[in-house]
Design an enzyme around this catalytic site. Structure first.
Site, short mmCIF file in Angstrom:
data_model
loop_
_atom_site.label_atom_id
_atom_site.label_comp_id
_atom_site.label_asym_id
_atom_site.label_seq_id
_atom_site.Cartn_x
_atom_site.Cartn_y
_atom_site.Cartn_z
N ASP A 13 6.96 72.19 14.85
CA ASP A 13 6.93 72.84 14.98
C ASP A 13 6.14 73.45 16.40
OD1 ASP A 13 8.30 73.12 13.03
OD2 ASP A 13 6.48 74.10 11.51
N HIS A 41 14.78 72.88 15.34
CA HIS A 41 13.88 72.99 16.78
C HIS A 41 14.96 74.13 17.40
CE1 HIS A 41 12.81 68.15 17.38
NE2 HIS A 41 12.65 69.02 16.27
N GLN A 223 8.84 66.36 13.93
CA GLN A 223 7.55 66.53 13.27
C GLN A 223 6.67 66.39 14.93
OE1 GLN A 223 9.82 64.18 11.70
NE2 GLN A 223 10.71 66.03 10.45
N GLY A 300 12.00 79.22 6.32
CA GLY A 300 11.71 80.50 6.45
C GLY A 300 10.68 80.18 6.02
N ASP A 331 2.12 82.70 25.07
CA ASP A 331 1.78 84.17 25.19
C ASP A 331 1.52 84.64 23.22
OD1 ASP A 331 3.73 82.55 24.32
OD2 ASP A 331 5.19 84.54 24.22
P1 IMO Z 1 9.51 70.46 12.88
O1 IMO Z 1 10.81 69.37 13.69
C1 IMO Z 1 7.18 70.84 10.37
C2 IMO Z 1 6.52 69.39 6.65
C3 IMO Z 1 6.57 69.75 5.10
C4 IMO Z 1 5.70 68.85 3.87
C5 IMO Z 1 5.51 67.55 5.46
C6 IMO Z 1 6.80 66.74 4.15
O2 IMO Z 1 10.57 71.38 13.19
O3 IMO Z 1 8.27 70.77 13.72
P2 IMO Z 1 9.12 66.52 4.96
O4 IMO Z 1 10.21 67.37 3.67
O5 IMO Z 1 9.75 65.89 5.63
O6 IMO Z 1 9.33 65.08 3.45
O7 IMO Z 1 7.95 67.54 4.47
O8 IMO Z 1 5.72 67.87 6.32
N1 IMO Z 1 7.97 68.90 7.73
C7 IMO Z 1 7.18 69.22 9.08
N2 IMO Z 1 6.72 70.96 9.65
N3 IMO Z 1 7.58 70.60 11.56
C8 IMO Z 1 8.73 70.08 11.26
O9 IMO Z 1 9.87 69.78 11.58
C9 IMO Z 1 8.82 68.75 10.23
N4 IMO Z 1 8.97 68.50 8.78
C10 IMO Z 1 8.73 68.45 7.75
O10 IMO Z 1 6.55 71.17 5.92
O11 IMO Z 1 4.34 69.45 5.28
MG MG Z 2 10.48 73.24 13.68
#
Ligand code: IMO
Ligand code: MG
Length: 422
Positions: A13, A41, A223, A300, A331
């Site tokens: 994120d 994303h 991730q 969410g 920001d």
């Molecule tokens: P983007 O690409 C933030 C976190 C989940 C959990 C751990 C394992 O949007 O940055 P999973 O479902 O992958 O087995 O969950 O990884 N997690 C993310 N946290 N951004 C993401 O993707 C995430 N994809 C998985 O919250 O802690």
């Molecule tokens: Mg994300």
């Protein structure tokens, strides 16, 4: 632009979607090489907001090709829904999207097992997105997975499906969960196969042919570094290699063809799900939530928030080979009078410059902070680095100096234009 790998340098994120969209101007092909629809994303174009989960963030741009390569785990039902959602909004999804026949499929039992395992772990749960990501990668490693290519032939698919269904339903029953219904699932998957068929190809050969023609590739990491299966806060991680090396294995593009690694990091830190978070801070969390920021794009869920952790980003810089940095959400700190940056950890009376490898030790680390004055000014309208308030410039420079790479982009809003290029 040379071939660039973009990675999240924190816990996901980081604003990767926005930066990918921005960099897509200079790329020909955007590639997702790991993860699945656990990713969320977000891209804002004018008044329109798009959240992509499986489809690379280049899809909104005409003339760009998007590739879902072999290292991704694909839930075909979710992918079809995402394609439909984009088409309904007038986005072209056709010859501009390619899907690897080697990508593994997320099956309904993976989602159910993900949910059941989390439930049975109780307070030791990981806090997954419940998209079946872990069980799907587990089957891949156990060599029992079904792949996208299997969807191409109904007979092969049916045979493999039935074999896997038996074992997985037995496991689901033993966990006290309802088994997967064979007939309706099969129908749904074969219907999805018909939609996906035109996109399915050998994406490794496609990418190599494209490179021969001088096309530029942009690898969209999903991730973040500390969710990496090998380098993250195991077991509180995802099930793929989210670090730069994952782009090579997940796409079949060799390391020597990669030119730049850009690390994306928020100006503060967030994490969603369980696991160590040394700089977590309730004041930062409340402030960002009160601004309507930091709610998950996929589930969410309210994200946990805290101060910038330079111990983590220093490690991320090392393990990914980050040459360039994009700082996002600057920001978000516009109204914070005093800022803190964690420059070292303390564990058992010892000062650490890098995080410990064990999650329990990591959990016990205390942050050592350096304080920075805030700037207390709206930065969202600023487009040149030199026009940022002095304290904001000092802060951004400190984050990159502590991380050890060049500052290239500062993002001051979700929109494409709310970007400062250095
Ligand atoms: P983007 O690409 C933030 C976190 C989940 C959990 C751990 C394992 O949007 O940055 P999973 O479902 O992958 O087995 O969950 O990884 N997690 C993310 N946290 N951004 C993401 O993707 C995430 N994809 C998985 O919250 O802690
Ligand atoms: Mg994300």
């Amino acid at each position: 632009m040379a071939n660039t790998i973009l990675v999240g340098a924190q816990w996901g994120d980081e604003g990767k979607g926005k930066i990918i969209d921005y960099l897509t101007d200079e790329a020909d092909i955007v590639v997702r090489s790991q993860g699945g629809n656990n990713a969320g994303h977000t891209i804002v174009h004018g008044k329109e907001k798009f959240v992509l989960h499986l489809i690379p963030s280049g899809i909104l741009r005409r003339g760009k090709t998007c590739v879902i390569s072999n290292g991704v785990v694909v839930d075909p039902i979710a992918l079809v829904a995402e394609i439909k959602g984009l088409r309904d909004r007038g986005v072209k999804v056709g010859g501009n999207l390619l899907l690897s026949d080697c990508a593994h499929l997320v099956m309904p039992w993976h989602r159910l097992l993900d949910e059941q395992r989390e439930k049975h772990q109780g307070k030791n749960k990981i806090g997954t997105t419940k998209r079946g990501i872990g069980p799907a990668y587990g089957d891949k490693a156990a060599r029992t997975g079904l792949r996208v290519g299997d969807l191409l032939d109904a007979k092969t698919f049916t045979a493999k499906f039935n074999r896997r269904l038996r074992e997985n339903n037995a496991v689901l029953r033993s966990l006290g969960a309802k088994p997967v219904s064979a007939a309706s699932t099969m129908r749904d998957y074969l219907a999805a196969a018909d939609v996906l068929r035109p996109f399915i190809t050998n994406t490794v050969v496609y990418l190599h042919e494209a490179m021969k023609q001088g096309k530029h590739l942009l690898f969209e990491g999903a991730q973040g570094t500390f969710l990496d299966l090998d380098h993250g806060t195991y077991p509180f991680v995802t099930s793929s290699n989210t670090t730069a090396g994952g782009a090579c294995t997940g796409s079949g593009v060799p390391p020597h063809r990669m030119d730049t690694v850009m690390g994306v990091m928020k100006a503060y830190t967030t994490r969603v799900g369980e696991g160590p978070f040394v700089t977590e801070d309730n004041t930062v969390t409340s402030l960002l939530h009160s601004m309507g920021r930091e709610f998950g794009a996929t589930t969410g869920r309210a994200r946990r928030c805290g101060w910038f952790d330079a111990v983590a980003t220093r490690y991320a810089s090392m393990v990914n080979g980050i040459d360039e940095i994009a700082i996002t959400n600057l920001d978000g700190l516009d109204n914070v009078p005093a800022l803190r940056v964690c420059t070292a950890y303390r564990l058992n009376g010892k000062k650490l410059d890098y995080p410990p490898t064990d999650a329990t030790d990591w959990e016990r680390c205390e942050p050592i902070y350096t304080d920075f004055p805030g700037w207390m000014k709206d930065t969202s309208g600023i487009r040149e680095f030199s026009k940022l308030p002095l304290n904001a410039r000092r802060y951004a420079r400190a984050l990159t100096d502590l991380t050890g790479a060049k500052l290239r982009i500062v993002s001051v809003g979700a929109g494409h234009d709310e970007t400062i290029r250095l």
